[in-house]
Write an enzyme that holds these catalytic residues in place. Structure first.
Site, PDB file in Angstrom:
ATOM      1  N   CYS A   1      -2.130  -2.140 -16.266  1.00  0.00           N
ATOM      2  CA  CYS A   1      -2.275  -0.996 -15.363  1.00  0.00           C
ATOM      3  C   CYS A   1      -1.673  -1.268 -13.993  1.00  0.00           C
ATOM      4  CB  CYS A   1      -3.732  -0.573 -15.237  1.00  0.00           C
ATOM      5  SG  CYS A   1      -4.770  -1.841 -14.506  1.00  0.00           S
TER       6      CYS A   1
ATOM      7  N   GLU B   1      -6.868  -9.663 -13.362  1.00  0.00           N
ATOM      8  CA  GLU B   1      -5.875  -9.701 -12.292  1.00  0.00           C
ATOM      9  C   GLU B   1      -5.934 -10.992 -11.501  1.00  0.00           C
ATOM     10  OE1 GLU B   1      -6.439  -6.359  -9.649  1.00  0.00           O
ATOM     11  OE2 GLU B   1      -8.612  -6.455  -9.848  1.00  0.00           O
TER      12      GLU B   1
ATOM     13  N   HIS C   1       0.814  -1.207   0.000  1.00  0.00           N
ATOM     14  CA  HIS C   1       0.000   0.000   0.000  1.00  0.00           C
ATOM     15  C   HIS C   1       0.850   1.262   0.000  1.00  0.00           C
ATOM     16  CE1 HIS C   1      -2.475   3.148   1.925  1.00  0.00           C
ATOM     17  NE2 HIS C   1      -3.411   2.649   1.140  1.00  0.00           N
TER      18      HIS C   1
HETATM   19  C1  PEP Z   1      -3.383  -4.482  -9.854  1.00  0.00           C
HETATM   20  O1  PEP Z   1      -3.807  -5.351  -9.096  1.00  0.00           O
HETATM   21  O2  PEP Z   1      -2.479  -4.681 -10.675  1.00  0.00           O
HETATM   22  C2  PEP Z   1      -3.926  -3.125  -9.810  1.00  0.00           C
HETATM   23  C3  PEP Z   1      -3.542  -2.222 -10.682  1.00  0.00           C
HETATM   24  O3  PEP Z   1      -4.820  -2.812  -8.846  1.00  0.00           O
HETATM   25  P1  PEP Z   1      -4.489  -2.558  -7.305  1.00  0.00           P
HETATM   26  O4  PEP Z   1      -3.035  -2.255  -7.208  1.00  0.00           O
HETATM   27  O5  PEP Z   1      -5.352  -1.426  -6.910  1.00  0.00           O
HETATM   28  O6  PEP Z   1      -4.883  -3.837  -6.662  1.00  0.00           O
HETATM   29 MG    MG Z   2      -5.667  -5.184  -8.107  1.00  0.00          MG
END
Ligand code: PEP
Ligand code: MG
Length: 852
Positions: A802, A716, A426
């Site tokens: 992403c 994902e 995070h």
């Molecule tokens: C991911 O899981 O790659 C993503 C971009 O989303 P987050 O980092 O918010 O889980």
């Molecule tokens: Mg994610």
């Protein structure tokens, strides 16, 4: 005696001699170019890599023939010439050929004191660097006959023989010692660490000396024409009368500035013609060698000699300015300017950096999670960070790890340090998004919340309020304040990025959650927003309570009422995002995290919530406990929440559509992209799609306005990648969330990986941190499978990445190769990604920095 192997031992460097970087090294080639430009370079001979290799093995070249290439009785210097100037090499040795007879003649030519100095220096250099005698015995300086005699005697005492008088023997021993020094293990390891291949060769250049000592104006100096930190034009360097080599750079007394200067005498005043000549050669080398060169020169009896020139060593920001200004002056094409800048070097321009030349007292090291550096007072909680910001004091947020509750604290802090975490934990993800310097996974810290203290590995204890500096570029925590270099988002940087955009053939979008992020994204030239994580919008003061009311709602009506309050807030968020991005694509991800992330976890927080909701504390506590999960990241989050509590996604879809209409009224038409997170089955997409289509139809009818939108899926989970063919039937785009995909492919928690990642990489279990550089073998294969199956089902499918890998140059290469349409990364990584993509489009290989 070893047998001589037949090859050309040496070549006199003339404009037409057969000299190449690959066989003679960069310095020899550069000298040839200076000679071709008709610079006054003394006669020079180049020995090839092969010749030097043979010398190290004991096979000498024809020394008398080399000496015969120079004027009778000339003094000589020998310098190393490797392929890349950064690989180093043995130091230069000057004044070879000095002996008693030459000394006597030199006294007549230039006077006794300079003749003594030259001879004494040579004896010292020979004793220390060639005969490897103890340097302490050869320290004395001075130009009297006595000091010279002492040096000669010391040599004789140690070596049991007089100082060698034969120039051929002197030259042979200098060549041998330099050749052997290059082949030694330490030197090899050092240059390998700088990227040299194990078998990198060394050439040597033997040059006739222009004596910097003598009766008329004589001396030596170094000149360059840019500032090495900023790259701006500026003549810098020094000149020292009666000196040789680079002495002007190390002497304090009596050195001349080059340009007229209030602080002291200058070459410009002292020898205006020579100064003007140097400026002319600087300009010639810039235009013809297409580089900013640092020139080493000597004035011998009033005449200028140019001994050597190397590319000016420079900071990244200077490198950008130099490349751009050479292109703007039509000296190099723009493509070459782009190729000269290593993409990652741009990070240095985007953030403040710790001055690499300054002092630093490092007390802990961890993962360099977000680049840049900042200084501030330690705070241990987000509340303290906010209080500090309110007082206008810079602070560093130090936490075991951060959670979504810390968002406001992170916004208020100047940098973040966490004990736990990895590249996609995070703290790391948020810090990169905010452009905050951040170091995570500093596992040997002892954080004591009770007495607000931090014990560090060397035993020191820091307290709240103590000043520290976080260097997120190098992963270091530093005690106190240090000297900083400010960011450099100047005209040169902007020009370079503009050119990169023109040649780029894969899109680069930004992950941006707030209007401020979107502003940064635009400023950095992103092609749109590739991921807006909407949950971050709910952590604002006024919204968190409403969000909690929604979570605690007992009935559908209560929930609807809470969502009714959130709707205008979200609408406002999206309207602003659309307005800022003015017509560029914006991809909004529907709510993703587990609900309990929005709930307080401390007793105090629970009590506050009970008050706000007018509920008994025990009820609130029970509810919070009921929402807890053993493994929340694999639990009730993402689309699972969308299916079980559909009102949330419906509210978000309505906010997006109403904002679309609103923003399209005054600006470019908006076609929002809506992304469903954590999908693993086709049916999930069908269910969500049906509801969102329903909301779109309702909004169209209510407002009497038509609009378009694109619904897509975030891939994902490994299953979504494998089932991309059927998922694609209901999706306009697939965006690979490689953070979670990496986590789930490896079965490796992205928030805990920092603990052992260092050991894993060190022991080569993983070649690199897979949260940092895409694991092309495993996760990459899932990407290829997903892309191929998705495109087969729907050939016009937009494909993107992403996850954090979107900003990593190696991962971008993979995505481009796989035919992806764009990558999306934190706004502060957009410039690096853009330049990396431009390099790929231009087919730039890793460029080796040579002498020019
Ligand atoms: C991911 O899981 O790659 C993503 C971009 O989303 P987050 O980092 O918010 O889980
Ligand atoms: Mg994610």
């Amino acid at each position: 005696m070893q047998k001589r192997v037949e090859f050309e031992d040496f070549a006199v460097i003339t404009p037409t001699a057969d000299i190449s970087v690959e066989r003679h090294g960069g310095r020899a080639k550069c000298l040839q170019r200076l000679i071709r430009l008709e610079m006054p370079v003394p006669r020079t001979v180049a020995l090839s890599f092969d010749a030097v290799h043979q010398i190290a093995a004991g096979v000498m070249p024809d020394k008398p023939a080399i000496l015969a290439a120079f004027e009778e009785g000339a003094l000589l210097s020998v310098r190393p010439s490797s392929e890349d100037q950064d690989w180093g090499g043995p130091g230069a040795i000057l004044n070879i050929g000095m002996n008693d007879a030459r000394h006597a003649r030199l006294i007549d030519e230039i006077g006794e004191a300079p003749a003594n100095t030259i001879y004494r220096r040579f004896v010292q250099a020979f004793a220390i660097d060639v005969a490897r005698l103890d340097p302490d015995m050869f320290e004395a300086s001075g130009s009297d006959a006595h000091t010279l005699r002492a040096a000669l005697d010391a040599y004789e005492d140690e070596m049991d023989e007089p100082f060698p008088q034969d120039p051929a023997r002197q030259l042979g021993e200098v060549l041998r010692s330099m050749a052997r020094a290059w082949e030694g293990t330490t030197a090899r390891l050092l240059r390998q660490a700088k990227g040299a291949p194990a078998d990198a060769g060394l050439g040597l250049v033997v040059q006739q000396m222009a004596l910097g000592l003598g009766p008329e104006e004589s001396g030596s100096g170094v000149i360059k024409f840019i500032d090495r930190v900023t790259g701006l034009p500026q003549v810098t360097g020094r000149y020292l009368s009666q000196s040789q080599g680079r002495a002007a750079l190390t002497h304090g007394d009596g050195v001349f500035y080059l340009t007229r200067d209030e602080r002291g005498a200058s070459l410009q005043d002292h020898c205006p013609e020579i100064y003007a000549e140097l400026l002319k050669w600087g300009e010639v080398s810039r235009r013809r060698l297409r580089e900013e060169m640092e020139i080493e020169f000597t004035i011998a009896g009033g005449q200028l000699a140019i001994l050597d020139a190397v590319r000016v060593p420079r900071s990244s920001r200077a490198a950008v300015r130099v490349a751009v200004s050479l292109a703007e002056d039509s000296i190099i094409p723009r493509e070459e300017a782009l190729s000269r800048i290593e993409p990652r070097a741009l990070t240095e321009l985007l953030h403040s950096q710790v001055n690499p030349d300054g002092l630093r007292d490092v007390f802990a090291r961890g993962i360099a999670a977000s680049p840049g550096a900042a200084t501030g007072k330690i705070v241990f909680s987000s509340a303290a960070a906010q209080a500090s910001a309110a007082r206008g004091e810079a602070c560093i947020l130090v936490r075991r790890e951060t959670t979504p509750e810390d968002i406001r604290g992170m916004h208020a802090a100047s940098a973040v340090l966490t004990e736990r975490g990895g590249m996609t934990s995070h703290a790391a993800v948020i810090a990169r998004g905010l452009g905050l310097p951040c170091v995570v996974g500093v596992s040997d810290l002892v954080l004591r919340w009770r007495d607000k203290s931090l014990r560090v590995p060397d035993g020191r204890v820091f307290h709240e309020g103590d000043v520290i500096t976080i260097d997120g570029t190098n992963g270091e925590a530093i005690a106190g304040e240090v000297e900083m270099l400010p960011p450099a988002l100047d005209d040169a940087y902007r020009a370079l990025l503009g050119w990169a955009e023109e040649v780029c053939d894969i899109g680069v979008r930004a992950n941006a959650d707030t209007p401020a992020d979107a502003g940064t994204a635009r400023d950095f030239g992103a092609d749109g927003i590739g991921l807006c994580r909407t949950e971050h919008m709910f952590f604002d003061d006024g919204r968190l309570t409403v969000m909690r009311e929604m979570i605690f709602a007992k009935t559908l009506d209560d929930r609807a009422a809470a969502l009714e309050q959130l709707l205008p807030m979200q609408r406002e968020d999206f309207t602003r995002l659309f307005q800022i991005m003015s017509g560029q694509p914006v991809c909004i991800r529907l709510f993703d995290p587990p609900l309990h992330e929005f709930l307080p976890h401390s007793r105090e927080g629970l009590r506050e919530l009970a008050e706000a909701l007018d509920m008994p504390l025990s009820d609130v506590t029970r509810r919070v406990e009921a929402l807890a999960e053993f493994n929340p990241m694999l639990g009730m989050r993402g689309v699972r929440l969308g299916i079980t509590v559909p009102e949330i996604y419906e509210m978000q879809a309505r906010a997006i559509f109403e904002a679309t209409i609103e923003a399209s009224k005054t600006g470019e038409a908006v076609v929002p992209e809506i992304m469903i997170p954590l999908v693993s089955a086709k049916r999930e997409v069908e269910l969500v799609k049906t509801r969102i289509d329903g909301v779109a139809a309702a909004v169209r009818t209510e407002q009497g306005v038509d609009f378009d939108f694109r619904l897509g899926v975030m891939v994902e989970t490994p299953r979504a990648a494998l089932r991309a063919g059927e998922i694609a039937q209901h999706s306009a785009f697939l965006s690979f969330g490689t953070n979670d995909l990496t986590q789930m492919t490896y079965g490796l928690s992205r928030d805990d990986a920092g603990r052992f990642m260092g050991a894993y990489v060190q022991q080569e279990v993983y070649p690199e941190d897979p949260f940092h550089t895409l694991d092309v073998d495993g996760v990459g294969e899932l990407l290829l499978i997903g892309a191929e199956r998705g495109r087969r089902a729907s050939p016009n499918m937009t494909l993107s990445v992403c996850g954090e890998h979107g900003g990593n140059p190696e991962s971008i290469a993979f995505c481009r190769q796989a035919g992806f349409d764009y990558v999306s990364c934190s706004p502060f990584r957009v410039p690096v990604a853009r330049l990396a993509a431009a390099h790929l489009a231009l087919g730039v290989k890793q460029r080796r920095k040579t002498y020019y």
